[in-house]
Design a protein around this motif. Structure first.
Motif, mmCIF file in Angstrom:
data_model
loop_
_atom_site.group_PDB
_atom_site.id
_atom_site.type_symbol
_atom_site.label_atom_id
_atom_site.label_comp_id
_atom_site.label_asym_id
_atom_site.label_seq_id
_atom_site.Cartn_x
_atom_site.Cartn_y
_atom_site.Cartn_z
ATOM 1 N N LYS A 28 -26.296 -18.200 -3.453
ATOM 2 C CA LYS A 28 -25.856 -16.822 -3.674
ATOM 3 C C LYS A 28 -26.421 -15.903 -2.598
ATOM 4 O O LYS A 28 -27.556 -16.073 -2.156
ATOM 5 N N GLN A 29 -25.596 -14.898 -2.216
ATOM 6 C CA GLN A 29 -26.029 -13.926 -1.223
ATOM 7 C C GLN A 29 -26.803 -12.789 -1.880
ATOM 8 O O GLN A 29 -26.460 -12.325 -2.963
ATOM 9 N N GLN A 30 -27.865 -12.351 -1.196
ATOM 10 C CA GLN A 30 -28.601 -11.179 -1.643
ATOM 11 C C GLN A 30 -27.707 -9.955 -1.439
ATOM 12 O O GLN A 30 -27.147 -9.761 -0.369
ATOM 13 N N ALA A 31 -27.580 -9.136 -2.480
ATOM 14 C CA ALA A 31 -26.631 -8.021 -2.425
ATOM 15 C C ALA A 31 -27.285 -6.718 -2.852
ATOM 16 O O ALA A 31 -28.160 -6.696 -3.728
ATOM 17 N N TYR A 32 -26.845 -5.638 -2.221
ATOM 18 C CA TYR A 32 -27.320 -4.286 -2.522
ATOM 19 C C TYR A 32 -26.124 -3.461 -2.966
ATOM 20 O O TYR A 32 -25.040 -3.560 -2.379
ATOM 21 N N VAL A 33 -26.327 -2.645 -3.988
ATOM 22 C CA VAL A 33 -25.221 -1.871 -4.549
ATOM 23 C C VAL A 33 -25.498 -0.385 -4.364
ATOM 24 O O VAL A 33 -26.529 0.123 -4.814
ATOM 25 N N ALA A 34 -24.569 0.303 -3.700
ATOM 26 C CA ALA A 34 -24.649 1.752 -3.544
ATOM 27 C C ALA A 34 -23.702 2.404 -4.537
ATOM 28 O O ALA A 34 -22.494 2.159 -4.505
ATOM 29 N N ILE A 35 -24.271 3.216 -5.435
ATOM 30 C CA ILE A 35 -23.461 4.099 -6.286
ATOM 31 C C ILE A 35 -23.383 5.413 -5.528
ATOM 32 O O ILE A 35 -24.375 6.130 -5.403
ATOM 33 N N ASP A 36 -22.211 5.707 -4.995
ATOM 34 C CA ASP A 36 -22.032 6.839 -4.087
ATOM 35 C C ASP A 36 -21.033 7.814 -4.719
ATOM 36 O O ASP A 36 -19.851 7.507 -4.829
ATOM 37 N N LEU A 37 -21.544 8.967 -5.133
ATOM 38 C CA LEU A 37 -20.706 9.948 -5.818
ATOM 39 C C LEU A 37 -20.495 11.171 -4.942
ATOM 40 O O LEU A 37 -21.462 11.797 -4.488
ATOM 41 N N GLY A 38 -19.237 11.498 -4.709
ATOM 42 C CA GLY A 38 -18.889 12.720 -4.004
ATOM 43 C C GLY A 38 -18.253 13.710 -4.959
ATOM 44 O O GLY A 38 -18.049 13.424 -6.143
ATOM 45 N N SER A 92 -14.683 12.025 -5.742
ATOM 46 C CA SER A 92 -14.537 10.616 -6.133
ATOM 47 C C SER A 92 -15.885 9.933 -6.168
ATOM 48 O O SER A 92 -16.871 10.423 -5.614
ATOM 49 N N GLY A 93 -15.906 8.772 -6.829
ATOM 50 C CA GLY A 93 -17.099 7.948 -6.885
ATOM 51 C C GLY A 93 -16.747 6.517 -6.568
ATOM 52 O O GLY A 93 -15.627 6.076 -6.826
ATOM 53 N N ARG A 94 -17.710 5.807 -5.994
ATOM 54 C CA ARG A 94 -17.486 4.396 -5.662
ATOM 55 C C ARG A 94 -18.738 3.593 -5.928
ATOM 56 O O ARG A 94 -19.852 4.132 -5.857
ATOM 57 N N LEU A 95 -18.569 2.333 -6.203
ATOM 58 C CA LEU A 95 -19.653 1.362 -6.153
ATOM 59 C C LEU A 95 -19.335 0.425 -5.008
ATOM 60 O O LEU A 95 -18.275 -0.219 -4.989
ATOM 61 N N ILE A 96 -20.222 0.388 -4.017
ATOM 62 C CA ILE A 96 -20.013 -0.405 -2.810
ATOM 63 C C ILE A 96 -21.070 -1.506 -2.756
ATOM 64 O O ILE A 96 -22.257 -1.259 -2.972
ATOM 65 N N LEU A 97 -20.627 -2.701 -2.461
ATOM 66 C CA LEU A 97 -21.494 -3.875 -2.366
ATOM 67 C C LEU A 97 -21.818 -4.139 -0.905
ATOM 68 O O LEU A 97 -20.922 -4.129 -0.047
ATOM 69 N N GLY A 98 -23.091 -4.361 -0.602
ATOM 70 C CA GLY A 98 -23.493 -4.679 0.755
ATOM 71 C C GLY A 98 -24.184 -6.027 0.827
ATOM 72 O O GLY A 98 -25.062 -6.325 0.014
ATOM 73 N N GLU A 133 -18.203 -3.966 0.776
ATOM 74 C CA GLU A 133 -17.043 -4.277 -0.054
ATOM 75 C C GLU A 133 -16.982 -3.277 -1.208
ATOM 76 O O GLU A 133 -17.954 -3.116 -1.945
ATOM 77 N N GLU A 134 -15.849 -2.622 -1.339
ATOM 78 C CA GLU A 134 -15.688 -1.689 -2.454
ATOM 79 C C GLU A 134 -15.429 -2.474 -3.735
ATOM 80 O O GLU A 134 -14.510 -3.284 -3.812
ATOM 81 N N ILE A 135 -16.270 -2.217 -4.739
ATOM 82 C CA ILE A 135 -16.163 -2.925 -6.008
ATOM 83 C C ILE A 135 -15.392 -2.101 -7.034
ATOM 84 O O ILE A 135 -14.598 -2.626 -7.824
#
Length: 473
Positions: free
Chosen positions: A2-12, A15-21, A31-33
């Protein structure tokens, strides 16, 4: 494996997004989740953020992450717009729904506010640009006009702190987001006891300041059960979205300004110490907190809000215009008129089109009629203001600016990027688009030991994302 992953909860603001890095061969991949609209709501005469729905959508994104078999979520970071937040009661329950920074309530107490402290003194302490929605005005309103808060408000949390609280149970105020509200002493980077005493505000209701890159807790058992994730770390990143965007901007020299382009456009410089001079005060330039102890010396510009609101009006009228459609019309226009991008009337008009038409009629005696002319008047106003602000920075800092580094979603508007180059006469380097998510992830990576410094992280950014160059024509 499994890849180590970081999740950004980015709210403007829209709109809001959860982005996987994830890191692959030394490059950061995004990657936009999950994505959702952020739709504020008028209830009576108050303009609210719909916090319940925002938090629901965040959990939907986390559920999607838990279904991935190819990643191991290492950490989560949250960044949002500045100044706004909400109160908890003594039992840790949400007492008030967050109110939108464009709500007009603070105007009711401004005269009384300035009986306690002057504009000049407020800037001397905080170094923060005077704007009617700053947190200091919101808290003063709450403590003088809101009986519920006065009687039952126990803990103030800024928006990203509030989200982190409901994910982890931990209460804190992250430095960069707290700095946006004109509450901190710019020199000590802590809440100003002098300011709180002068205004009669309860300092004990603020939470401990934590610096970007701090692990603040793990997901609660309830959130783990609901989302399917495990004991994932939550990191206080540069929780103000601009702090994360600046962290994600691959700045190289001291002779650069950044321009973060979104609903707001923010032009600034990354400094080691605040500038609290009379010139800085007169130009109303702000000193907000950044990552690794830096100061974001910047000016807020009422940016793509113009175009977002124009498109909203036109599409509600059935014109069905995309942003590329609007830009195509702008490029055909010969309109030389410009709005004042700093005018209060453009903060939250019910109809942006009518407001721009009215402004140009009052100022120039002309009636704009076409989509291209109306939108170009907004672009012209922004271009003029970019040039003015850049020249302010050169005058105050004594530096000769060589490059404007543009980041954020607004750089997808290549017409805007070229207008910045043309109006300032500087080299423009645009990229990356997802600067706030990237900066968010860099602070997570530093917190968990993947990288040692922001400089190391910015080198990853340079190697991972395209940058486009524009020269003045």
């Amino acid at each position: 494996m499994k890849q180590q992953a970081y999740v950004a909860i980015d709210l403007g603001a829209s709109s809001g997004r959860l982005i996987l890095g994830t890191m692959q061969e030394g490059k950061l991949n995004l990657e936009e989740i999950h994505r959702f609209t952020n739709d504020p709501v008028y209830l009576g005469d108050t303009f609210y953020w719909d916090f319940m729905r925002i938090f629901h959508e965040i959990k939907q994104g986390l559920k999607k992450l838990s279904q991935r078999s190819d990643i191991e979520v290492t950490s989560i970071g949250i960044d949002t717009w500045g100044v706004d937040g909400a109160w908890l009661d003594k039992n840790g329950r949400l007492l008030t729904n967050p109110i939108h920074y464009r709500d007009a309530r603070t105007s009711k107490t401004m005269d009384a506010f300035y009986n306690h402290i002057t504009d000049s003194k407020l800037y001397d302490i905080t170094g923060i640009q005077k704007m009617s929605f700053n947190t200091v005005y919101q808290l003063y309103y709450d403590m003088t006009q809101n009986e519920v808060v006065k009687n039952y408000g126990e803990k103030w949390l800024f928006m990203p702190d509030l989200i982190a609280y409901f994910l982890t149970g931990s209460t804190f105020n992250e430095y960069s987001i707290a700095s946006t509200g004109a509450l901190l002493d710019a020199k000590t980077r802590t809440y100003s006891k002098e300011l709180f005493e002068a205004l009669g505000l309860p300092l004990d209701k603020m939470q401990p300041i934590v610096m970007p890159g701090t692990v603040v807790g793990t997901l609660t058992a309830a959130i783990q059960e609901e989302t399917g994730l495990g004991e994932v770390k939550v990191v206080a990143v540069g929780s103000h979205d601009t702090a994360s965007a600046v962290a994600g901007a691959p700045l190289e020299t001291e002779n650069e300004v950044y321009l973060c382009c979104g609903t707001w456009c923010l032009m600034g410089m990354e400094l080691q110490e605040p500038i609290l001079s009379e010139n800085s005060k007169d130009f109303n330039i702000t000193n907000e907190g950044g990552v690794e102890g830096t100061i974001r010396y910047l000016k807020n510009i009422n940016g793509l809000w113009f175009l977002q609101q124009l498109r909203k009006v036109w599409n509600e009228r059935g014109l069905n215009l995309s942003f590329p459609d609007i830009i195509a019309e702008v490029q055909k226009s010969n309109c030389d008129f410009a709005v004042d991008a700093t005018a209060d009337r453009f903060m939250a008009p019910l109809n942006m089109e009518k407001e721009i038409i009215a402004y140009c009629k009052e100022t120039y005696g002309v009636t704009l009629e076409t989509v291209g002319d109306i939108a170009k008047a907004a672009y012209n106003g922004l271009a003029i203001h970019y040039k003015e602000v850049l020249e302010m920075f050169e005058n105050i800092t004594g530096k000769s600016i060589e490059t404007v580094r543009m980041v954020g979603g607004g750089i997808q508007d290549q017409y805007l990027c070229q207008r910045v180059a043309d109006s300032t006469g500087k080299q423009v380097v645009a990229g990356p688009i997802e600067a706030s998510c990237i900066g968010n992830m860099l602070m997570q990576m530093k917190a968990v030991g993947t990288i040692k410094s922001l400089n190391e992280g910015r080198q990853i950014v340079r190697e991972s994302f395209e940058q486009k160059h524009y020269s003045a024509k």
